[in-house]
Design a protein around this motif. Structure first.
Motif, PDB file in Angstrom:
ATOM      1  N   LEU A  82      27.697   1.857   1.965  1.00 24.28           N
ATOM      2  CA  LEU A  82      26.735   0.819   1.619  1.00 24.28           C
ATOM      3  C   LEU A  82      27.212  -0.507   2.198  1.00 24.28           C
ATOM      4  N   ILE A  83      26.325  -1.188   2.924  1.00 21.92           N
ATOM      5  CA  ILE A  83      26.597  -2.549   3.364  1.00 21.92           C
ATOM      6  C   ILE A  83      26.039  -3.492   2.314  1.00 21.92           C
ATOM      7  N   LEU A  84      26.899  -4.357   1.798  1.00 20.01           N
ATOM      8  CA  LEU A  84      26.490  -5.236   0.715  1.00 20.01           C
ATOM      9  C   LEU A  84      25.470  -6.261   1.190  1.00 20.01           C
ATOM     10  N   ASP A  85      24.433  -6.455   0.387  1.00 19.54           N
ATOM     11  CA  ASP A  85      23.440  -7.493   0.619  1.00 19.54           C
ATOM     12  C   ASP A  85      23.372  -8.341  -0.644  1.00 19.54           C
ATOM     13  N   GLY A  86      23.993  -9.540  -0.592  1.00 16.02           N
ATOM     14  CA  GLY A  86      24.093 -10.372  -1.773  1.00 16.02           C
ATOM     15  C   GLY A  86      22.748 -10.731  -2.366  1.00 16.02           C
ATOM     16  N   ALA A  87      21.772 -11.056  -1.504  1.00 20.37           N
ATOM     17  CA  ALA A  87      20.451 -11.460  -1.999  1.00 20.37           C
ATOM     18  C   ALA A  87      19.787 -10.319  -2.765  1.00 20.37           C
ATOM     19  N   LYS A  88      19.910  -9.097  -2.249  1.00 15.73           N
ATOM     20  CA  LYS A  88      19.293  -7.958  -2.927  1.00 15.73           C
ATOM     21  C   LYS A  88      19.978  -7.653  -4.254  1.00 15.73           C
ATOM     22  N   PHE A  90      21.427  -9.889  -6.257  1.00 17.03           N
ATOM     23  CA  PHE A  90      20.940 -10.881  -7.215  1.00 17.03           C
ATOM     24  C   PHE A  90      19.519 -10.552  -7.649  1.00 17.03           C
ATOM     25  N   GLU A  91      18.673 -10.147  -6.707  1.00 20.64           N
ATOM     26  CA  GLU A  91      17.281  -9.840  -7.053  1.00 20.64           C
ATOM     27  C   GLU A  91      17.211  -8.683  -8.045  1.00 20.64           C
ATOM     28  N   SER A  92      18.013  -7.644  -7.815  1.00 19.26           N
ATOM     29  CA  SER A  92      17.989  -6.501  -8.725  1.00 19.26           C
ATOM     30  C   SER A  92      18.502  -6.889 -10.108  1.00 19.26           C
ATOM     31  N   ILE A  93      19.507  -7.794 -10.161  1.00 16.23           N
ATOM     32  CA  ILE A  93      19.999  -8.264 -11.460  1.00 16.23           C
ATOM     33  C   ILE A  93      18.890  -8.991 -12.211  1.00 16.23           C
ATOM     34  N   VAL A  94      18.174  -9.848 -11.499  1.00 18.59           N
ATOM     35  CA  VAL A  94      17.101 -10.619 -12.135  1.00 18.59           C
ATOM     36  C   VAL A  94      15.993  -9.697 -12.628  1.00 18.59           C
ATOM     37  N   ARG A  95      15.541  -8.776 -11.769  1.00 14.94           N
ATOM     38  CA  ARG A  95      14.424  -7.896 -12.150  1.00 14.94           C
ATOM     39  C   ARG A  95      14.803  -6.971 -13.304  1.00 14.94           C
ATOM     40  N   ASP A  96      16.035  -6.501 -13.319  1.00 22.64           N
ATOM     41  CA  ASP A  96      16.438  -5.538 -14.345  1.00 22.64           C
ATOM     42  C   ASP A  96      16.761  -6.196 -15.682  1.00 22.64           C
ATOM     43  N   ASN A  97      17.101  -7.502 -15.655  1.00 23.32           N
ATOM     44  CA  ASN A  97      17.611  -8.121 -16.875  1.00 23.32           C
ATOM     45  C   ASN A  97      16.804  -9.305 -17.382  1.00 23.32           C
ATOM     46  N   ALA A  98      15.761  -9.716 -16.653  1.00 22.91           N
ATOM     47  CA  ALA A  98      14.890 -10.779 -17.152  1.00 22.91           C
ATOM     48  C   ALA A  98      14.111 -10.272 -18.363  1.00 22.91           C
ATOM     49  N   SER A  99      13.729 -11.203 -19.254  1.00 29.47           N
ATOM     50  CA  SER A  99      13.032 -10.819 -20.482  1.00 29.47           C
ATOM     51  C   SER A  99      11.662 -10.221 -20.194  1.00 29.47           C
ATOM     52  N   TYR A 113      16.802 -21.024  -7.380  1.00 30.08           N
ATOM     53  CA  TYR A 113      17.356 -19.669  -7.266  1.00 30.08           C
ATOM     54  C   TYR A 113      17.667 -19.345  -5.813  1.00 30.08           C
ATOM     55  N   GLN A 114      16.735 -19.626  -4.928  1.00 30.60           N
ATOM     56  CA  GLN A 114      16.929 -19.298  -3.516  1.00 30.60           C
ATOM     57  C   GLN A 114      18.124 -20.040  -2.932  1.00 30.60           C
ATOM     58  N   ALA A 115      18.307 -21.286  -3.330  1.00 26.03           N
ATOM     59  CA  ALA A 115      19.472 -22.033  -2.857  1.00 26.03           C
ATOM     60  C   ALA A 115      20.756 -21.487  -3.468  1.00 26.03           C
ATOM     61  N   THR A 116      20.698 -21.119  -4.749  1.00 27.08           N
ATOM     62  CA  THR A 116      21.884 -20.607  -5.439  1.00 27.08           C
ATOM     63  C   THR A 116      22.333 -19.285  -4.844  1.00 27.08           C
ATOM     64  N   ALA A 117      21.402 -18.355  -4.664  1.00 25.33           N
ATOM     65  CA  ALA A 117      21.750 -17.020  -4.172  1.00 25.33           C
ATOM     66  C   ALA A 117      22.331 -17.071  -2.773  1.00 25.33           C
ATOM     67  N   GLN A 118      21.954 -18.065  -1.964  1.00 25.16           N
ATOM     68  CA  GLN A 118      22.404 -18.129  -0.581  1.00 25.16           C
ATOM     69  C   GLN A 118      23.658 -18.971  -0.398  1.00 25.16           C
ATOM     70  N   LEU A 120      25.660 -20.669  -3.163  1.00 37.15           N
ATOM     71  CA  LEU A 120      26.582 -20.874  -4.264  1.00 37.15           C
ATOM     72  C   LEU A 120      27.969 -20.356  -3.912  1.00 37.15           C
ATOM     73  N   SER A 121      28.992 -21.174  -4.129  1.00 39.18           N
ATOM     74  CA  SER A 121      30.366 -20.745  -3.873  1.00 39.18           C
ATOM     75  C   SER A 121      30.694 -19.549  -4.765  1.00 39.18           C
ATOM     76  N   GLY A 122      31.117 -18.477  -4.153  1.00 38.21           N
ATOM     77  CA  GLY A 122      31.436 -17.275  -4.908  1.00 38.21           C
ATOM     78  C   GLY A 122      30.273 -16.327  -5.076  1.00 38.21           C
ATOM     79  N   ALA A 123      29.081 -16.675  -4.534  1.00 40.04           N
ATOM     80  CA  ALA A 123      27.910 -15.822  -4.749  1.00 40.04           C
ATOM     81  C   ALA A 123      28.097 -14.443  -4.129  1.00 40.04           C
ATOM     82  N   LEU A 124      28.631 -14.376  -2.894  1.00 47.25           N
ATOM     83  CA  LEU A 124      28.822 -13.079  -2.242  1.00 47.25           C
ATOM     84  C   LEU A 124      29.833 -12.242  -3.008  1.00 47.25           C
TER      85      LEU A 124
END
Length: 372
Positions: A82-88, A90-99, A113-118, A120-124
């Motif tokens: 698997l090649i890691l895709d940080g944006a994907k 984060f998206e899966s975390i949001v979709r699976d855990n949002a209320s 969100y878009q600025a943070t995911a791309q 943010l220090s430590g995001a990857l």
């Protein structure tokens, strides 16, 4: 060095491959994954940005980043990559855990969100840890090999989840989110001088949008941690081990020793070190008169006339041989230094190759040399 991966990593579900850049860490991670899979374990190698030919060997060259791709399916051999895709991630975390689904869409469409995911220090690094947690929870693999993102400091990588959480949990963020003592007062009063000033700087509803984002994204992260457990607990558990990859140069060995101490202080188990691209130890050269005799006999047997070997020619050969011996001696000292740096530390080696392994047969050969 008779121990094999089945001995050293047999009680590990996660192995972190760490080390400085440019020492073949990704290649060693792939070789470890293939070798462990050949021993009957269901393995997935998670990497960041493999070299093109290595990606091709693993079947990742044309795959969609973020998807688990089957690499080897043979009787008793199960290897995925698997090649890691940080944006994907984060998206899966949001979709699976949002209320709600609407909340998820609100977060994902947010400029913050878009600025943070791309950026943010430590995001990857956070995304890497989160993806590993998802793989552990899924239970489809016996062993996950994580080729860690390139980083100057191993602890920076390991601390990334905490840094991301601190962004959400710090008092300033809670203030903007309206969860602090004065948050509602600042964000709720349209006539607030501070609110109007910040909105002028940020433009329009910037502060209101930021507060909503921080509040909702914090809820998502809290729910994710509640469901998936704690990254730090996973890293410090017996399920996780570390393979430190480096070279035999004096600088790299010192760096590896520092890495090892940092990781042990952090609470991780450094199981083994791979000294990659080592130079073999060569024996003492023959006496000069024997070398001269060999050169003369070779020249006499040659159909092309050759000059009798002179002192300079013999000396050049001796100089080159002395250089090879020095490299081999450096490797021997490096092995001794690493082995003595920590008790019960397994040290493996891999010979220098003209070209890095970038086919499955070559990775099998490398894995057998290192781990077999």
């Amino acid at each position: 060095m008779a121990e094999t991966t089945s001995t050293v990593f047999q009680d590990r579900r996660l192995v972190l491959c760490v080390g400085p850049g440019g020492v073949g860490k990704t290649t060693c991670a792939a070789a470890l994954g293939l070798h462990a899979a050949a021993q009957g374990r269901r393995v997935v190698v998670v990497t960041i940005d493999p070299a093109r030919r290595l990606a091709q060997a693993l079947g990742l060259e044309s795959c969609t980043p973020g998807e688990v791709v089957p690499v080897v399916r043979e009787p008793g051999v199960h290897l995925d990559a698997l090649i890691l895709d940080g944006a994907k991630v984060f998206e899966s975390i949001v979709r699976d855990n949002a209320s709600t689904a609407q909340t998820a869409e609100t977060i994902l469409n947010s400029r913050m969100y878009q600025a943070t995911a791309q950026r943010l220090s430590g995001a990857l690094e956070f995304a890497a840890m989160a993806r590993v947690q998802m793989l552990v929870d899924a239970g489809a693999h016996d062993l996950i090999v994580l080729d860690t993102p390139p980083t100057a400091n191993a602890i920076d990588f390991l601390d990334a989840p905490k840094r991301v959480r601190e962004l959400i949990d710090n008092p300033g963020a809670r203030l903007l989110a309206g969860t602090g003592r004065f948050g509602a007062r600042i964000l709720g009063l349209g006539s607030s001088v501070l609110s109007k000033t910040l909105e002028t700087i940020g433009g329009g509803q910037f502060i209101g949008d930021l507060g909503v984002f921080l509040r909702e994204f914090a809820d998502v992260l809290e729910e994710f941690h509640r469901r998936g457990g704690n990254f730090e607990q996973l890293l410090r558990s017996r399920a996780t081990g570390v393979l430190l990859v480096t070279s035999a140069s004096t600088f790299s060995v010192r760096e590896a020793e520092a890495f090892s101490s940092q990781l042990a202080a952090y609470g991780l188990r450094v199981d083994a070190v791979v000294l990659n691209r080592i130079d073999k130890t060569v024996p003492e050269p023959p006496p000069k008169h024997q070398l001269e005799a060999v050169l003369r006999s070779g020249a006499a047997a040659s159909p092309v006339a050759a000059d009798t070997p002179g002192v300079d020619q013999v000396q050049r050969i001796y100089t080159a041989y002395a250089g090879a011996r020095a490299l081999g001696e450096r490797t021997r000292r490096s092995i001794e230094a690493i082995s003595s740096s920590r008790a019960n530390l397994q040290v493996w080696t891999a010979s220098r190759r003209a070209d890095p392994p970038d086919t499955l047969p070559e990775l099998r050969e490398l894995g057998a040399e290192i781990f077999g």
